[in-house]
Scaffold this active site. Structure first.
Site, short mmCIF file in Angstrom:
data_model
loop_
_atom_site.label_atom_id
_atom_site.label_comp_id
_atom_site.label_asym_id
_atom_site.label_seq_id
_atom_site.Cartn_x
_atom_site.Cartn_y
_atom_site.Cartn_z
N HIS A 71 0.85 -1.19 0.00
CA HIS A 71 0.00 0.00 0.00
C HIS A 71 0.88 1.24 0.00
O HIS A 71 2.03 1.20 0.48
CB HIS A 71 -0.94 0.02 1.21
CG HIS A 71 -0.26 0.12 2.54
ND1 HIS A 71 0.03 1.33 3.15
CD2 HIS A 71 0.19 -0.83 3.40
CE1 HIS A 71 0.61 1.11 4.31
NE2 HIS A 71 0.74 -0.18 4.49
N ASP A 100 6.77 1.94 6.98
CA ASP A 100 5.40 1.46 6.75
C ASP A 100 4.73 2.31 5.68
O ASP A 100 4.10 3.31 5.98
CB ASP A 100 4.61 1.51 8.05
CG ASP A 100 3.24 0.87 7.95
OD1 ASP A 100 2.97 0.19 6.95
OD2 ASP A 100 2.44 1.07 8.88
N GLU A 129 -5.02 0.94 2.99
CA GLU A 129 -4.72 -0.10 3.97
C GLU A 129 -4.76 0.44 5.39
O GLU A 129 -5.24 -0.22 6.32
CB GLU A 129 -3.35 -0.71 3.68
CG GLU A 129 -3.06 -2.00 4.46
CD GLU A 129 -2.51 -1.77 5.86
OE1 GLU A 129 -2.57 -2.71 6.68
OE2 GLU A 129 -2.03 -0.65 6.14
N GLU A 154 4.75 -5.39 3.99
CA GLU A 154 4.75 -4.62 5.22
C GLU A 154 6.12 -4.73 5.88
O GLU A 154 6.89 -5.67 5.61
CB GLU A 154 3.69 -5.15 6.19
CG GLU A 154 2.26 -4.97 5.73
CD GLU A 154 1.77 -3.54 5.86
OE1 GLU A 154 2.49 -2.68 6.42
OE2 GLU A 154 0.63 -3.27 5.41
N HIS A 330 4.35 4.29 12.34
CA HIS A 330 3.35 5.27 12.78
C HIS A 330 3.88 6.25 13.82
O HIS A 330 3.10 6.97 14.44
CB HIS A 330 2.09 4.59 13.34
CG HIS A 330 1.37 3.73 12.35
ND1 HIS A 330 0.15 3.14 12.63
CD2 HIS A 330 1.69 3.34 11.09
CE1 HIS A 330 -0.24 2.43 11.59
NE2 HIS A 330 0.68 2.54 10.64
#
Length: 370
Positions: A71, A100, A129, A154, A330
């Protein structure tokens, strides 16, 4: 294939910010991903417009045999790049989305570029995603069934491990309706939604079962409008992670059975365990190949979900965590380790070669098999 070239390609992707839900930004990002694929692999990538953003598809031709899945959306809002620009310092690449999962995309593309023949290879890079793949799930499952094997890029697990299993995950929202009244003059005339929500939080938390690998975690709550008003409404948001389909069904039934404890209160429950569990059995065959190609690489079952949950749940062999080695997904300290980039790209080359040999009905007896 050089590490320097991979870093430059990664820079190009990172410097086009791509937060989930920002259609304009995702369109620009998809165009950059398509351009990178075409520039490194040839052929023509297809931009798939959708209500959630633009997905990217590419095929090397021939009968589909392996799906490279990733993604290009990230969790970081526009402006993050200005505060935290792309950088390479002391063997680490930093910047929004490097781990990510933009780094994984770049490694996958460069690994495929090392192949003389790209027939049977498909690439699908989705745009939603990070928000649950609501707009791309059908396409993901369709292409997974068509290809018969899925490699998910990922970020790697801690220590560079491949992700051989994932918990199913979902989110629930419990809304409570009460009745407002003056907290000092006539509190008994109201129905306190906050007290009702407190009862529900305890009932919800009791649905967890650590022995079964099930976590049910209330994470966000809100209630009330003023300090002297009995609250008429409250909401509770809950994160759920399960390791099995049986636990998925049990927890969903538990939420459906929630009932008000206070007279006059009403509750409404929305949500589901949307990403089904990815059992380790789904990755066993492909992980065995990866172990031969990269001896000593660990396989790890993790709590987070990915689009690999969907492909594994429909019975398609799936191996996850093939992307960047690093950490901080994140988070502001997100990073990718430069020293692992070439090794992971080479792993892509070997995996695709092995999968195609195994699934080729005309393969010679001396070819490598899974």
């Amino acid at each position: 294939m050089t590490t320097e070239a991979m870093i430059e390609d990664l820079r190009k992707l990172v410097e086009i910010e791509s937060p989930s839900g920002d259609i304009e930004a995702l369109t620009a990002s998809a165009e950059a991903v398509a351009g990178l694929i075409e520039g490194r692999l040839g052929g023509q990538a297809t931009l798939v417009d959708s209500a959630v953003g633009t997905h990217v598809r590419w095929s090397g031709g021939g009968d589909p045999r392996v799906l490279v899945l990733g993604h290009h959306d990230t969790v970081f809002p526009i402006g993050t790049l200005e505060r935290r620009p792309f950088a390479v310092v002391d063997g680490r690449v930093t910047g929004p989305g490097v781990f990510d999962m933009l780094g994984g995309l770049v490694q996958a593309i460069h690994g495929l570029a090392a192949l003389d023949d790209l027939s049977g290879v498909e690439i699908l890079v989705t745009a939603d995603e990070e928000t649950g793949s609501h707009g791309s799930r059908d396409l993901i499952e369709e292409r997974a069934r068509a290809c018969g094997a899925v490699l998910v890029f990922e970020g790697a697990a801690d220590g560079g491990g491949l992700k051989t299993g994932r918990k199913g995950c979902g989110s629930f929202q419990v809304s409570v309706k009460g009745r407002a009244s003056h907290a000092g003059l006539e509190p008994e005339a109201g129905v306190n939604a906050l007290i009702e929500a407190a009862h529900q939080v305890l009932a919800i938390a009791a649905l967890g079962d650590p022995a079964a690998g099930t976590t049910v975690t209330p994470t966000v709550a809100s209630a009330g409008t003023a300090s002297n008003v009995v609250p008429a409404a409250a909401t509770v948001v809950v994160d759920v992670r399960v390791e099995s389909a049986a636990e998925k069904a049990r927890v969903e039934a538990g939420f459906a059975a929630l009932a008000p404890r206070l007279d006059g209160a009403e509750i409404t429950v929305r949500g589901e365990v949307r990403r089904p569990p990815m059992p380790e059995s789904a990755s066993a065959t492909l992980f065995a190949v990866a172990e031969r190609l990269l001896p000593g690489v660990p396989g790890v079952a993790v709590g987070g979900g990915s689009d690999g949950n969907f492909t594994a749940a429909i019975g398609v062999p799936t191996l996850d965590g093939l992307g960047a080695v690093g950490g901080g997904a994140h988070a502001d300290h997100e990073y990718l380790l430069v020293e692992s980039m070439a090794e992971r790209a080479n792993l892509v080359t070997g995996l695709v070669t092995a999968i195609r040999s195994f699934r080729d009905p005309d393969a010679g007896r001396n070819q490598r098999t899974i």
